[in-house]
Each structure stands twice: as structure tokens, then as C-alpha cells.
Design an enzyme around this catalytic site. Structure first.
Site, PDB file in Angstrom:
ATOM      1  N   ASP A 120       0.921  -1.176  -0.007  1.00 54.37           N
ATOM      2  CA  ASP A 120      -0.005   0.076  -0.047  1.00 54.37           C
ATOM      3  C   ASP A 120       0.939   1.304   0.003  1.00 54.37           C
ATOM      4  OD1 ASP A 120      -1.481   2.177   0.837  1.00 54.37           O
ATOM      5  OD2 ASP A 120      -2.948   0.916   1.669  1.00 54.37           O
ATOM      6  N   HIS A 121       1.071   1.904  -1.138  1.00 52.63           N
ATOM      7  CA  HIS A 121       2.137   2.732  -1.029  1.00 52.63           C
ATOM      8  C   HIS A 121       1.992   3.883  -0.327  1.00 52.63           C
ATOM      9  CE1 HIS A 121      -0.448   5.004  -4.089  1.00 52.63           C
ATOM     10  NE2 HIS A 121       0.385   5.960  -3.922  1.00 52.63           N
ATOM     11  N   HIS A 165      -5.870   2.659   1.004  1.00 53.19           N
ATOM     12  CA  HIS A 165      -5.009   3.874   1.600  1.00 53.19           C
ATOM     13  C   HIS A 165      -5.988   4.390   2.665  1.00 53.19           C
ATOM     14  CE1 HIS A 165      -2.969   2.993  -2.252  1.00 53.19           C
ATOM     15  NE2 HIS A 165      -3.679   3.864  -2.714  1.00 53.19           N
TER      16      HIS A 165
HETATM   17  C1  BG6 Z   1      -3.537   4.793  -6.394  1.00 48.60           C
HETATM   18  C2  BG6 Z   1      -4.825   4.667  -7.117  1.00 48.60           C
HETATM   19  O1  BG6 Z   1      -3.703   3.593  -5.648  1.00 48.60           O
HETATM   20  O2  BG6 Z   1      -3.288   5.939  -5.759  1.00 48.60           O
HETATM   21  C3  BG6 Z   1      -4.906   6.236  -8.099  1.00 48.60           C
HETATM   22  O3  BG6 Z   1      -4.975   3.591  -7.840  1.00 48.60           O
HETATM   23  C4  BG6 Z   1      -4.422   7.323  -7.206  1.00 48.60           C
HETATM   24  O4  BG6 Z   1      -6.178   6.226  -8.691  1.00 48.60           O
HETATM   25  C5  BG6 Z   1      -3.138   7.088  -6.653  1.00 48.60           C
HETATM   26  O5  BG6 Z   1      -4.384   8.344  -8.252  1.00 48.60           O
HETATM   27  C6  BG6 Z   1      -3.053   8.289  -5.620  1.00 48.60           C
HETATM   28  O6  BG6 Z   1      -1.526   8.049  -5.103  1.00 48.60           O
HETATM   29  P1  BG6 Z   1      -0.847   9.391  -4.695  1.00 48.60           P
HETATM   30  O7  BG6 Z   1       0.401   8.862  -4.137  1.00 48.60           O
HETATM   31  O8  BG6 Z   1      -0.559  10.226  -5.867  1.00 48.60           O
HETATM   32  O9  BG6 Z   1      -1.383  10.377  -3.773  1.00 48.60           O
END
Ligand code: BG6
Length: 501
Positions: free
Chosen positions: A178-179, A241
Site C-alpha cells: 500500500d504505497h 489507503h
Molecule cells: C492509487 C490509485 O493507488 O493511488 C490512483 O489507484 C490514485 O487512482 C493514486 O491516483 C494516488 O496516489 P498518490 O501517491 O498520488 O496520492
């Protein structure tokens, strides 16, 4: 001294966007730092018939923005090998095994293997099955599986998927990415909560009136219409997230900061999130889809006009809602959440509003100020602010809100490791603290499934219901207004005052 890691990365989905935008640059940064040196190799696989040379060119291109010298880029790219691969074809795994063994001895990798599945989850089961049956999983060294979301599309499909991968890999060797858990300020939530007695003691229903979590995106669905149509904001952002961030904000203090203890607390708090009835979903959750809109001179098309999106699509691009956590710490404290595409501004932030004083001793005095609010800025800026009340300078008694504001310096932020770099590094070290355990995934699906089901059974919402670059449908504001509250962060006002919105 940095101790070099030894590992063979076997990457499924090597020609994809994620690999090029995130994985190759992250591996390169680890290489620059000396975490990876001589003893690593990458086998990239995908369907396209690329050669090693072409693959290396793609990798070199992907790291170009990091400005390596030609020699450095060449040396790094020389560790990359490509194999055209059909994930359902057993023969291809035999070729893969031979290549893996050859590279293992060539680079002295000690049998350490990290399988990175950067592709659609319907292939996870097939791939892991073959990794075992063709004996690619090595007998010496570590074997770790790194997987990207989406992990299933509801609880049942996630459980089935989990069963398949667990047939080959034990839970401790599965690293579900989960980044958001790799983001600096998400990792900072626990520090703010537990390293400051001031907040640690006030972190409960006794002092906190409500918590707001906003994940606003400025971009639309871009070229991901195909994926997004089947996902929508609830599954794309809330199931993973957003609930992860909520669990970090609401969990009990762990006994210590081991992966296991943190995870146990996250699972406990997720289990305390109320599972709504369909009536409660209708009352507490709002969905939206963006229509055409404008900001200043710029105009934006509606979601239904985006590529690979059905002209009558009912997919939500916005969700707002109220979660309740039924435990002693949080009973009755609303956790308001919202996330959406094509909102006014990109901004991920948490606002914690503390309760007002029980008695208003300033009665009759013009202004008694505002409730204290702690804000955690996750991105694009990183930092904290705390609003408090102070006396306005002058002869009259008048309180006014002031803001203590801290931001990480732009220089530090730019140079700090990117989320993917941190997560790959953790996976190499076998540290699962910032990955999601199956128990968390399972509980998050249970929470989200009841919302999704209620929406499916409800006559469809009238979409589109918010203009591109606004902050979502009117119902998202009413959600708080009817409880006498409002969203603390209202970026739209700045633009409205200048007639840009
Ligand atoms: C991803 C989603 O997990 O997270 C995307 O699939 C979203 O739709 C993205 O744009 C948002 O990540 P960040 O790091 O740009 O907030």
C-alpha cells in the site's frame, strides 16, 4: 557502513507503467546508495517480445530524470534481463527457472528471490502456483512475494486470492504494497501521536470532537478508465489507503514498534469500525461522479467522456462518509473521510478538531476564537499546523485564531526516499511493518463491502453530481452541516473569491 543486499528480483509486469515510473527509479536509488551493488539481478517478464538490449534501454530511459552518468546507467542496466512470458504457460517457467539459476550463480545471490507481481490480480494465483510447481521458489535463501493492489474486488474474491498465494508463500513472506504506508508523513502519524505527551493524552473522545481525512486529487481518471470503471473511488482509495491511514490514527498504542504489535493494533481498530446497515450507509455515505467543469480559463470534460469509460457509467469518482469506531476510545467520534478525482486541488491531509471548552466564559465578548485544530499535511507539502487562540494586540479584549505552522523543507522532501524506494528496501530486509497483513485487508473489505452492496441495491445516484475541480457534491457538505460541523479544509474558497470557480 552500508551492507550490500543480495537478491534476484523477478518482476512480472516489467513493461508496465508502474515498473517504469516507480520500480526502476527506486531500484536505481538503492543502487546509488550502495544498498544494491554487484550482487543483484532483475529478470523482467511480460508478454511483449523484448530483447535484453531493449529492456536495458527502457530501464536507462526510466532513470534518466535521476541524471546518472552514462557509465553508471550502463553498469546498473547491465543487471537487467528480459524474458517474454505467458503467465499460463508452464514451459515459460522452466526457461525462467534456468535463467534464475544462471543469474544466481553468476551474481552470487545466495538463493535470495523477490517476486514482484506488478500486474492484474487475476494472475496472482496462476503465477504463484507455477513458481512452486516449476520449483522456481529456491530452497536456500529467502523467497518473498511482493504484490500490488487491488487485492481482490470484495471480501470473497480477496479471500480466494489469499488462499491461492498462501498455498505457496507463508504470510510472513507476503508483502502487500500500500504505497501510502511508504509516505513519510503517513509514517509520521505514529510519531506525532506517541512521541508527544500533549497529543498522546488528548487522543480520545474526551478531547477530540472529530477527525477529517481528505485525499483530494486534481487529476481525472487519465488513461486508466478501463481499470477505474470496475473499481471506483471506494475500492480504489477507501478500502486500502484511506482505511490504513484511519487505522494508524485510531489504533491503541502498540506495546512496542514491532511489525507484529503494530499490525495487531491496526487489526483491532479496524474490527471496531462499525459495519453499517443499508439504511446507515444511505445516511452516512455519499458518492459522486464528476461532470464537466472549469477552473479559470481551463475547462475539463466529464468522467463519462473520458477514454474507456461508458457514456452512462455509474462508477463513483468521489466518496465522502462518516466512519464510527465502536470502542471506548472513540465511541461517537465521527471520522469523516473524503476522496475524489478532479477536485479543486491535490491535497492529502488530516484535520483533528479538538472539543470546545465546556463553558464559554468569554460570553458577550466579540470573539472567543475557534476550536483547536491539528493538521497533518501528507502531500504535496509535508508538515503540521496547530491552530490556537490568542489575544489580539490592542486595548480591547478580543481572541483570534493563530496558526503554528511547520513544513518539512522542500530540499529535504525532494531528497527523502520515495515511497516505493522505502518499501522495496523494507521488503529486501524482510521488514513488513509498512505492508498490509491479510487480517487488515480482510477487515477493510468487510467494511467496504457493506457500503458497496447498499449502493448496488439502491436506485442509482444521479450522476454526474459535481463539477470537475469543485470539492465534490453538495451532499458531501450536508453530511457535516447537519451535524453542526464543516470540512476544515476548503480550498475551493480561494478560487471562488477570485472568480476562478
Ligand atoms: C492509487 C490509485 O493507488 O493511488 C490512483 O489507484 C490514485 O487512482 C493514486 O491516483 C494516488 O496516489 P498518490 O501517491 O498520488 O496520492
Amino acid at each position: 557502513m552500508i551492507e550490500e543486499k543480495r537478491a534476484l528480483f523477478i518482476l512480472f509486469g516489467a513493461t508496465g507503467d508502474l515498473a517504469q515510473r516507480k520500480l526502476y527509479p527506486s531500484l536505481f536509488r538503492l543502487y546509488q546508495k550502495g544498498e544494491l551493488q554487484e550482487h543483484f539481478a532483475v529478470i523482467g517478464t511480460a508478454r511483449r517480445p523484448w530483447s535484453d538490449e531493449h529492456f536495458r534501454e527502457v530501464v536507462t530511459e526510466a532513470i534518466a530524470s535521476l541524471e546518472p552518468s552514462t557509465k553508471e546507467a550502463q553498469a546498473f542496466a547491465s543487471h537487467f534481463y528480459y524474458q517474454a512470458h505467458d503467465v499460463g504457460d508452464a514451459e515459460h517457467y522452466v526457461t525462467l527457472k534456468n535463467l534464475a539459476e544462471k543469474l544466481d550463480s553468476q551474481y552470487q545471490l545466495a538463493g535470495n528471490r523477490l517476486y514482484y507481481l506488478a500486474m492484474a490480480p487475476q494472475f496472482f494465483g496462476t503465477i504463484t502456483k507455477h513458481l512452486a510447481s516449476e520449483e522456481i521458489v529456491s530452497k536456500n535463501g529467502f523467497n518473498r512475494l511482493v504484490i500490488e493492489k487491488p487485492f481482490g474486488f470484495d471480501y470473497d474474491s480477496a479471500a480466494e486470492l489469499n488462499q491461492k498465494i498462501r498455498a505457496v508463500f507463508p504470510e510472513e513472506d507476503i508483502f502487500r504494497i500500500d504505497h501510502y504506508l511508504g509516505k513519510e508523513m503517513v509514517q509520521n502519524i505514529s510519531t506525532v501521536r506517541f512521541a508527544n505527551p500533549l497529543f498522546e493524552r488528548m487522543w480520545s473522545r474526551q478531547y477530540i470532537d472529530n477527525v477529517q481525512i481528505t485525499f483530494a486529487e486534481e487529476l481525472g481518471v487519465e488513461d486508466r478508465g478501463g481499470y477505474y470503471e470496475n473499481s471506483g473511488a471506494l475500492k480504489d482509495m477507501v478500502q486500502n489507503h484511506l482505511l490504513q491511514v484511519l487505522s494508524l490514527l485510531a489504533m491503541e498504542p502498540p506495546l512496542n514498534f514491532t511489525a507484529e504489535n503494530i499490525r495487531n493494533e491496526k487489526v483491532k481498530v479496524l474490527s471496531a469500525v462499525r459495519l453499517y446497515s443499508p439504511q446507515e450507509v444511505a445516511k452516512n455515505f455519499v458518492r459522486g461522479q464528476y461532470g464537466a467543469g472549469r477552473l479559470g480559463e481551463e475547462t475539463f470534460r466529464s468522467y463519462r467522456e473520458e477514454d474507456k469509460v461508458a457514456p452512462e457509467s455509474n462508477t463513483e469518482t468521489f466518496v465522502a462518509g462518516k466512519f464510527l469506531i465502536d470502542n471506548l476510545r472513540w465511541a461517537d467520534v465521527p471520522f469523516y473521510v473524503r476522496t475524489g478525482k478532479r477536485l479543486t486541488e491535490k491535497g492529502t491531509r488530516i484535520n483533528i478538531t479538538f472539543k470546545d471548552l465546556p463553558v464559554d466564559i468569554f460570553k458577550g465578548i466579540e470573539s472567543k476564537g475557534q476550536p483547536n485544530v491539528l493538521t497533518i499535511y501528507i502531500q504535496p507539502t509535508e508538515g503540521f499546523s496547530l491552530t490556537m487562540n490568542a489575544k489580539e494586540i490592542g486595548p480591547e479584549y478580543r481572541a483570534r485564531p493563530i496558526k503554528l505552522d511547520y513544513r518539512n523543507s522542500a530540499e529535504l522532501t525532494v531528497n527523502s526516499p520515495e515511497a516505493y524506494e522505502k518499501l522495496i528496501f523494507d521488503a529486501l530486509n524482510g521488514d513488513s511493518t509498512n505492508f498490509t497483513h491479510w487480517d487488515e485487508v480482510a477487515q477493510s473489505w468487510r467494511i467496504v463491502d457493506v457500503i458497496k452492496k447498499a449502493w448496488e441495491n439502491e436506485t442509482c445516484a444521479k450522476f454526474p453530481n459535481y463539477a470537475a475541480r469543485s470539492m465534490g457534491p453538495a451532499a458531501a457538505f450536508e453530511l457535516l452541516a447537519r451535524e453542526g460541523r464543516h470540512w476544515v479544509w476548503q480550498p475551493e474558497h480561494w478560487y471562488e473569491e477570485r472568480d476562478l470557480l
